[in-house]
Design a protein around this motif. Structure first.
Motif, PDB file in Angstrom:
ATOM      1  N   GLN A  33       0.835  -1.196   0.000  1.00 46.51           N
ATOM      2  CA  GLN A  33       0.000   0.000   0.000  1.00 46.51           C
ATOM      3  C   GLN A  33       0.874   1.252   0.000  1.00 46.51           C
ATOM      4  OE1 GLN A  33      -1.138  -2.398   2.817  1.00 46.51           O
ATOM      5  NE2 GLN A  33      -2.130  -3.320   1.048  1.00 46.51           N
ATOM      6  N   TYR A  35       0.525   5.298   1.167  1.00 40.93           N
ATOM      7  CA  TYR A  35      -0.266   6.252   1.944  1.00 40.93           C
ATOM      8  C   TYR A  35       0.332   7.641   1.802  1.00 40.93           C
ATOM      9  CZ  TYR A  35      -2.268   2.267   4.544  1.00 40.93           C
ATOM     10  OH  TYR A  35      -2.916   1.104   4.910  1.00 40.93           O
ATOM     11  N   LEU A  45      -4.976   6.164   2.646  1.00 40.45           N
ATOM     12  CA  LEU A  45      -4.625   5.173   1.632  1.00 40.45           C
ATOM     13  C   LEU A  45      -4.784   5.749   0.226  1.00 40.45           C
ATOM     14  CD1 LEU A  45      -3.916   2.154   1.040  1.00 40.45           C
ATOM     15  CD2 LEU A  45      -6.391   1.760   0.886  1.00 40.45           C
ATOM     16  N   THR A  48      -3.544   0.232  -3.389  1.00 42.29           N
ATOM     17  CA  THR A  48      -3.037  -1.087  -3.026  1.00 42.29           C
ATOM     18  C   THR A  48      -2.658  -1.808  -4.312  1.00 42.29           C
ATOM     19  OG1 THR A  48      -4.452  -1.236  -1.080  1.00 42.29           O
ATOM     20  CG2 THR A  48      -3.575  -3.284  -1.949  1.00 42.29           C
ATOM     21  N   LEU A  88       4.177   7.257   2.516  1.00 41.66           N
ATOM     22  CA  LEU A  88       4.588   6.031   3.196  1.00 41.66           C
ATOM     23  C   LEU A  88       4.219   4.826   2.352  1.00 41.66           C
ATOM     24  CD1 LEU A  88       3.101   7.108   6.606  1.00 41.66           C
ATOM     25  CD2 LEU A  88       5.517   6.616   6.307  1.00 41.66           C
ATOM     26  N   ARG A  92       2.656  -6.115   3.148  1.00 42.99           N
ATOM     27  CA  ARG A  92       2.395  -7.348   3.889  1.00 42.99           C
ATOM     28  C   ARG A  92       3.312  -8.427   3.342  1.00 42.99           C
ATOM     29  NH1 ARG A  92      -3.253  -5.979   4.028  1.00 42.99           N
ATOM     30  NH2 ARG A  92      -3.784  -5.513   6.184  1.00 42.99           N
ATOM     31  N   ASN A  96       2.280 -13.172   5.811  1.00 46.87           N
ATOM     32  CA  ASN A  96       1.255 -12.349   6.443  1.00 46.87           C
ATOM     33  C   ASN A  96       0.980 -12.663   7.915  1.00 46.87           C
ATOM     34  OD1 ASN A  96      -0.764 -10.548   6.900  1.00 46.87           O
ATOM     35  ND2 ASN A  96      -2.291 -11.568   5.661  1.00 46.87           N
ATOM     36  N   GLY A  98      -0.663 -12.191  10.725  1.00 47.93           N
ATOM     37  CA  GLY A  98      -1.821 -11.578  11.367  1.00 47.93           C
ATOM     38  C   GLY A  98      -2.218 -10.241  10.785  1.00 47.93           C
ATOM     39  N   GLY A  99      -1.980 -10.041   9.490  1.00 48.76           N
ATOM     40  CA  GLY A  99      -2.427  -8.813   8.850  1.00 48.76           C
ATOM     41  C   GLY A  99      -1.531  -7.619   9.088  1.00 48.76           C
ATOM     42  N   LYS A 100      -0.369  -7.826   9.719  1.00 46.77           N
ATOM     43  CA  LYS A 100       0.517  -6.697  10.026  1.00 46.77           C
ATOM     44  C   LYS A 100       1.106  -6.093   8.769  1.00 46.77           C
ATOM     45  CE  LYS A 100       3.485  -8.626  12.736  1.00 46.77           C
ATOM     46  NZ  LYS A 100       4.579  -8.799  13.725  1.00 46.77           N
ATOM     47  N   LEU A 101       1.328  -4.789   8.832  1.00 42.84           N
ATOM     48  CA  LEU A 101       2.005  -4.067   7.759  1.00 42.84           C
ATOM     49  C   LEU A 101       3.425  -3.726   8.187  1.00 42.84           C
ATOM     50  CD1 LEU A 101      -0.637  -1.466   6.506  1.00 42.84           C
ATOM     51  CD2 LEU A 101       0.155  -3.513   5.315  1.00 42.84           C
ATOM     52  N   PHE A 103       6.216  -0.949   7.435  1.00 38.54           N
ATOM     53  CA  PHE A 103       6.270   0.392   6.865  1.00 38.54           C
ATOM     54  C   PHE A 103       7.688   0.756   6.449  1.00 38.54           C
ATOM     55  CE2 PHE A 103       2.278   2.663   7.119  1.00 38.54           C
ATOM     56  CZ  PHE A 103       1.502   1.808   7.872  1.00 38.54           C
ATOM     57  N   GLY A 104       7.785   1.496   5.337  1.00 42.22           N
ATOM     58  CA  GLY A 104       9.037   2.122   4.972  1.00 42.22           C
ATOM     59  C   GLY A 104       9.279   3.337   5.858  1.00 42.22           C
ATOM     60  N   GLN A 105      10.457   3.961   5.691  1.00 43.35           N
ATOM     61  CA  GLN A 105      10.843   5.078   6.554  1.00 43.35           C
ATOM     62  C   GLN A 105      10.065   6.357   6.245  1.00 43.35           C
ATOM     63  OE1 GLN A 105      12.952   3.155   4.704  1.00 43.35           O
ATOM     64  NE2 GLN A 105      15.004   3.144   5.592  1.00 43.35           N
TER      65      GLN A 105
ATOM     66  N   SER B  42       8.185   7.585  10.217  1.00 47.10           N
ATOM     67  CA  SER B  42       7.319   6.466   9.881  1.00 47.10           C
ATOM     68  C   SER B  42       6.598   5.928  11.118  1.00 47.10           C
ATOM     69  CB  SER B  42       8.144   5.364   9.223  1.00 47.10           C
ATOM     70  OG  SER B  42       7.294   4.379   8.681  1.00 47.10           O
ATOM     71  N   ALA B  99      -7.772  -9.652   7.579  1.00 47.80           N
ATOM     72  CA  ALA B  99      -6.302  -9.634   7.679  1.00 47.80           C
ATOM     73  C   ALA B  99      -5.656  -9.294   6.339  1.00 47.80           C
ATOM     74  CB  ALA B  99      -5.799 -10.979   8.182  1.00 47.80           C
TER      75      ALA B  99
END
Lengths: 113, 114
Positions: A33, A35, A45, A48, A88, A92, A96, A98-101, A103-105, B42, B99
């Motif tokens: 994704q 953002y 968002l 995707t 940003l 995933r 995957n 638990g659906g966590k993302l 993130f880049g810096q 971030s 998820a």
């Protein structure tokens, strides 16, 4: 170790210029994704991407997902002051957790009139 | 997409006190997350808020410092306990229908500790 590397971290350009932001990893992602966040607000968002090689366009913004699903780019054509903000990328992992993302810096973009 | 309301939007607190942040969604969602963000930087995931069970915390974050509740599919709270100046940050909640769905964010809580 930064799993998702985003570059550049800062970008200051003049109105009308083009720019590209990159997100790279050695890991394969199931989805990614992009953002955009303005001061005082949460990330919003933009897009995707899920398929390797996928290209999506949102007005002057073009998003690309790498063929191997390890990288992505955001290209802005003819940037405007309204494009200013923190961009940003977030992905995933293929397994995957638990659906966590991840993130880049982030890329802080400033477009001057 | 879901409408996410986060309260308070900002607060200034004294060292040693605790603050509870609320996240309310206008529709049922499976996944709710809590993040911390320094201005211009971030996001760092604190924990995944699990409905009806204990939250799943990321490395570096513990339940005693950041207790989380998730009583139903539309609401969660994050408490920042025994605050110190190092806790000054933006705290964000996000939600995802499943998820695999994209996450959507609230506008965050800007917290300053004196």
């Amino acid at each position: 170790t930064q799993l998702l590397k985003q570059s550049p971290q800062f970008l200051s350009i003049q109105e009308g210029e083009n720019l590209t932001v990159y997100c790279n990893s050695s890991s394969v992602f199931s989805s990614l994704q992009w953002y955009r966040q303005e001061p005082g607000e949460g990330p919003v968002l933009l897009v995707t991407v899920v398929t390797g090689g996928e290209v999506k366009k949102l007005k002057r913004l073009t998003f690309q997902f790498g063929d191997a699903r390890k990288d992505s780019s955001l290209h802005i054509t003819a940037a405007q002051p309204g494009d200013t903000g923190l961009y940003l990328c977030a992905a995933r992992l293929i397994y995957n957790q638990g659906g966590k993302l991840i993130f880049g810096q982030g890329t802080e973009l400033s477009v001057k009139p | 997409s879901a409408v996410i309301s986060q309260k308070p939007s900002r607060d200034i607190c004294q060292r040693g006190t605790s603050l509870t942040i609320q996240c309310q969604v206008d529709s049922q969602v499976t996944m709710m997350f809590w993040y911390r963000q320094q201005p211009g930087q971030s996001l760092t995931l604190i924990a995944t808020a699990n409905q009806g069970s204990e939250a799943t915390y990321e490395s570096g974050f513990v339940i005693d410092k950041f207790p989380i509740s998730r009583p139903n599919l539309t609401f969660s709270t994050l408490t920042v306990s025994n605050m110190s100046p190092e806790d000054s940050s933006i705290y964000l909640c996000s939600v995802a229908v499943t998820a695999e769905s994209p996450q959507h964010f609230g506008d965050g809580t800007r917290l300053s500790i004196l």
